[in-house]
Design an enzyme around this catalytic site. Structure first.
Site, PDB file in Angstrom:
ATOM      1  N   LYS A 167       4.462   1.595  -7.705  1.00 44.43           N
ATOM      2  CA  LYS A 167       3.006   1.481  -7.827  1.00 44.43           C
ATOM      3  C   LYS A 167       2.359   2.793  -7.397  1.00 44.43           C
ATOM      4  O   LYS A 167       2.612   3.288  -6.299  1.00 44.43           O
ATOM      5  CB  LYS A 167       2.469   0.330  -6.955  1.00 44.43           C
ATOM      6  CG  LYS A 167       0.958   0.144  -7.108  1.00 44.43           C
ATOM      7  CD  LYS A 167       0.459  -1.087  -6.359  1.00 44.43           C
ATOM      8  CE  LYS A 167       0.116  -0.801  -4.922  1.00 44.43           C
ATOM      9  NZ  LYS A 167      -1.135  -0.040  -4.733  1.00 44.43           N
ATOM     10  N   ASP A 217      -2.337   1.493 -10.364  1.00 37.40           N
ATOM     11  CA  ASP A 217      -3.286   0.630  -9.632  1.00 37.40           C
ATOM     12  C   ASP A 217      -4.608   1.360  -9.403  1.00 37.40           C
ATOM     13  O   ASP A 217      -4.887   1.834  -8.307  1.00 37.40           O
ATOM     14  CB  ASP A 217      -2.604   0.255  -8.299  1.00 37.40           C
ATOM     15  CG  ASP A 217      -3.442  -0.651  -7.421  1.00 37.40           C
ATOM     16  OD1 ASP A 217      -4.376  -1.297  -7.932  1.00 37.40           O
ATOM     17  OD2 ASP A 217      -3.153  -0.704  -6.210  1.00 37.40           O
ATOM     18  N   LYS A 249      -7.699   0.000 -10.264  1.00 34.86           N
ATOM     19  CA  LYS A 249      -8.765  -0.972  -9.985  1.00 34.86           C
ATOM     20  C   LYS A 249     -10.099  -0.545 -10.608  1.00 34.86           C
ATOM     21  O   LYS A 249     -11.109  -0.376  -9.913  1.00 34.86           O
ATOM     22  CB  LYS A 249      -8.936  -1.164  -8.473  1.00 34.86           C
ATOM     23  CG  LYS A 249      -7.710  -1.720  -7.766  1.00 34.86           C
ATOM     24  CD  LYS A 249      -8.029  -2.079  -6.326  1.00 34.86           C
ATOM     25  CE  LYS A 249      -6.876  -2.720  -5.597  1.00 34.86           C
ATOM     26  NZ  LYS A 249      -5.767  -1.811  -5.252  1.00 34.86           N
ATOM     27  N   ASP A 259     -16.586  -0.640 -13.733  1.00 35.20           N
ATOM     28  CA  ASP A 259     -17.738   0.150 -14.197  1.00 35.20           C
ATOM     29  C   ASP A 259     -18.316  -0.574 -15.409  1.00 35.20           C
ATOM     30  O   ASP A 259     -17.887  -1.698 -15.709  1.00 35.20           O
ATOM     31  CB  ASP A 259     -17.267   1.585 -14.542  1.00 35.20           C
ATOM     32  CG  ASP A 259     -18.366   2.621 -14.349  1.00 35.20           C
ATOM     33  OD1 ASP A 259     -19.507   2.379 -14.808  1.00 35.20           O
ATOM     34  OD2 ASP A 259     -18.095   3.678 -13.748  1.00 35.20           O
ATOM     35  N   THR A 274      -7.871  -8.444  -0.372  1.00 39.99           N
ATOM     36  CA  THR A 274      -7.368  -9.192   0.786  1.00 39.99           C
ATOM     37  C   THR A 274      -7.950  -8.672   2.102  1.00 39.99           C
ATOM     38  O   THR A 274      -7.774  -9.291   3.143  1.00 39.99           O
ATOM     39  CB  THR A 274      -5.824  -9.142   0.842  1.00 39.99           C
ATOM     40  OG1 THR A 274      -5.419  -7.815   0.589  1.00 39.99           O
ATOM     41  CG2 THR A 274      -5.226 -10.060  -0.181  1.00 39.99           C
ATOM     42  N   ARG A 326       5.014  -0.092   2.910  1.00 42.41           N
ATOM     43  CA  ARG A 326       5.601   0.449   4.143  1.00 42.41           C
ATOM     44  C   ARG A 326       6.957  -0.118   4.542  1.00 42.41           C
ATOM     45  O   ARG A 326       7.785   0.638   5.078  1.00 42.41           O
ATOM     46  CB  ARG A 326       4.584   0.320   5.278  1.00 42.41           C
ATOM     47  CG  ARG A 326       3.443   1.319   5.122  1.00 42.41           C
ATOM     48  CD  ARG A 326       2.212   0.948   5.907  1.00 42.41           C
ATOM     49  NE  ARG A 326       1.560  -0.218   5.334  1.00 42.41           N
ATOM     50  CZ  ARG A 326       0.439  -0.758   5.833  1.00 42.41           C
ATOM     51  NH1 ARG A 326      -0.129  -0.216   6.899  1.00 42.41           N
ATOM     52  NH2 ARG A 326      -0.102  -1.800   5.254  1.00 42.41           N
TER      53      ARG A 326
HETATM   54  O1  C5P Z   1       2.425  -0.971   2.858  1.00 36.91           O
HETATM   55  P1  C5P Z   1       2.068  -2.296   2.235  1.00 36.91           P
HETATM   56  O2  C5P Z   1       3.288  -3.121   1.841  1.00 36.91           O
HETATM   57  O3  C5P Z   1       1.080  -3.074   3.044  1.00 36.91           O
HETATM   58  O4  C5P Z   1       1.363  -1.878   0.855  1.00 36.91           O
HETATM   59  C1  C5P Z   1       0.747  -2.819   0.015  1.00 36.91           C
HETATM   60  C2  C5P Z   1       0.170  -2.125  -1.168  1.00 36.91           C
HETATM   61  O5  C5P Z   1      -0.546  -3.091  -1.936  1.00 36.91           O
HETATM   62  C3  C5P Z   1      -0.826  -1.013  -0.851  1.00 36.91           C
HETATM   63  O6  C5P Z   1      -0.688  -0.033  -1.868  1.00 36.91           O
HETATM   64  C4  C5P Z   1      -2.171  -1.679  -0.944  1.00 36.91           C
HETATM   65  O7  C5P Z   1      -3.186  -0.808  -1.328  1.00 36.91           O
HETATM   66  C5  C5P Z   1      -1.907  -2.701  -2.054  1.00 36.91           C
HETATM   67  N1  C5P Z   1      -2.798  -3.851  -2.067  1.00 36.91           N
HETATM   68  C6  C5P Z   1      -2.925  -4.723  -0.998  1.00 36.91           C
HETATM   69  N2  C5P Z   1      -3.791  -5.792  -1.073  1.00 36.91           N
HETATM   70  C7  C5P Z   1      -4.514  -5.980  -2.198  1.00 36.91           C
HETATM   71  C8  C5P Z   1      -4.378  -5.122  -3.278  1.00 36.91           C
HETATM   72  C9  C5P Z   1      -3.512  -4.056  -3.178  1.00 36.91           C
HETATM   73  O8  C5P Z   1      -2.260  -4.557   0.009  1.00 36.91           O
HETATM   74  N3  C5P Z   1      -5.309  -7.035  -2.290  1.00 36.91           N
END
Ligand code: C5P
Length: 234
Positions: free
Chosen positions: A33, A60, A62, A65, A120, A211
């Protein structure tokens, strides 16, 4: 569907780090992603460098507009060949339909067009402050139903919403789920987390994992461990 539902979020502006991870993770994850952080810095050239890994890419961005501008934005990135693109459901019906038409009219690989419902990071109080009167879960359901009605291929949703969406949408409606944490990893700033097994078992089509893979001492081993932990049919 992807054989391996794990998409690793490469949230960095460091092209070398992202390229090395993309190269190393081939065979361990189903896709990568790339989001605002990476794409604003490195653009199409950076995308192509990561795409050399051969892994499908969820771009991604998002988009949110007026319909004409979202359609133009999509037309600008579709030739890159992403596997998944997304737009905010809050952009409304005309914008969602314009996005659908743009992907359908694209003369090449057609990615999954996914709607972002309620981020979220927002809770009921945040929604009230910006003028949404429904509780988060009803608002997510309302927006997911709109995305479905406009012909989108699915939505991004939190682990908490997988089961509800699975029961109210058709089987082909794709659920892309971030907030994934293996039992042995730190939640960090994610509040509503679920294990990879539970998310896939409950009905996620794609799990977005950042992460727990990218910050692991051995990212490839961490990705393989997550893949091994998934239900058999995933
Ligand atoms: O590091 P982690 O596993 O928390 O990363 C989650 C990824 O998903 C990040 O790139 C974050 O921006 C994305 N994301 C999220 N919640 C959302 C939409 C996207 O955590 N509702």
């Amino acid at each position: 569907m992807f054989d391996n539902p794990i998409f690793c979020a490469l949230d960095t502006t460091d092209l070398e780090v992202a390229t090395a991870l993309a190269h190393d993770l081939g065979g361990a994850v189903g896709g990568l992603k790339l989001g605002l952080e990476f794409f604003y810095r490195h653009g199409a050239d950076g995308y192509r460098a990561i795409a050399q890994s051969g892994l499908p890419i969820f771009l991604d961005l998002k988009l949110h507009d007026i319909p004409n501008t979202v359609a133009g934005g999509l037309r600008a990135v579709l030739p890159l060949g992403p596997a998944i693109v997304n737009v905010h459901a809050a952009g409304g019906r005309a914008m969602l339909e314009a996005a659908r038409r743009t992907v359908d009219e694209h003369d090449g690989h057609k990615p999954w067009l996914i709607g972002v419902t309620i981020l979220t990071s927002l809770d009921d109080a945040d929604l009230t402050e910006v003028g949404y009167s429904d509780a988060t879960e009803s608002q997510v359901e309302r927006m997911a139903a709109l995305c479905d009605d406009c012909g989108l291929d699915g939505v991004v949703c939190s682990p908490r919403e997988i089961a509800g969406q699975r029961s109210s949408r058709s089987l082909g409606f794709r659920l892309i789920v971030p907030g994934i944490r293996p039992t042995d990893s730190a939640a960090g700033d994610q509040k509503r987390v679920m294990t990879p097994f539970d998310a896939v078992d409950t009905g996620a089509d794609v799990i977005v994992v950042g992460r727990p893979i990218t910050q692991a001492a051995d990212p490839v081993a961490a990705a393989h461990a997550i893949a091994r932990s998934l239900p058999e049919a995933a």
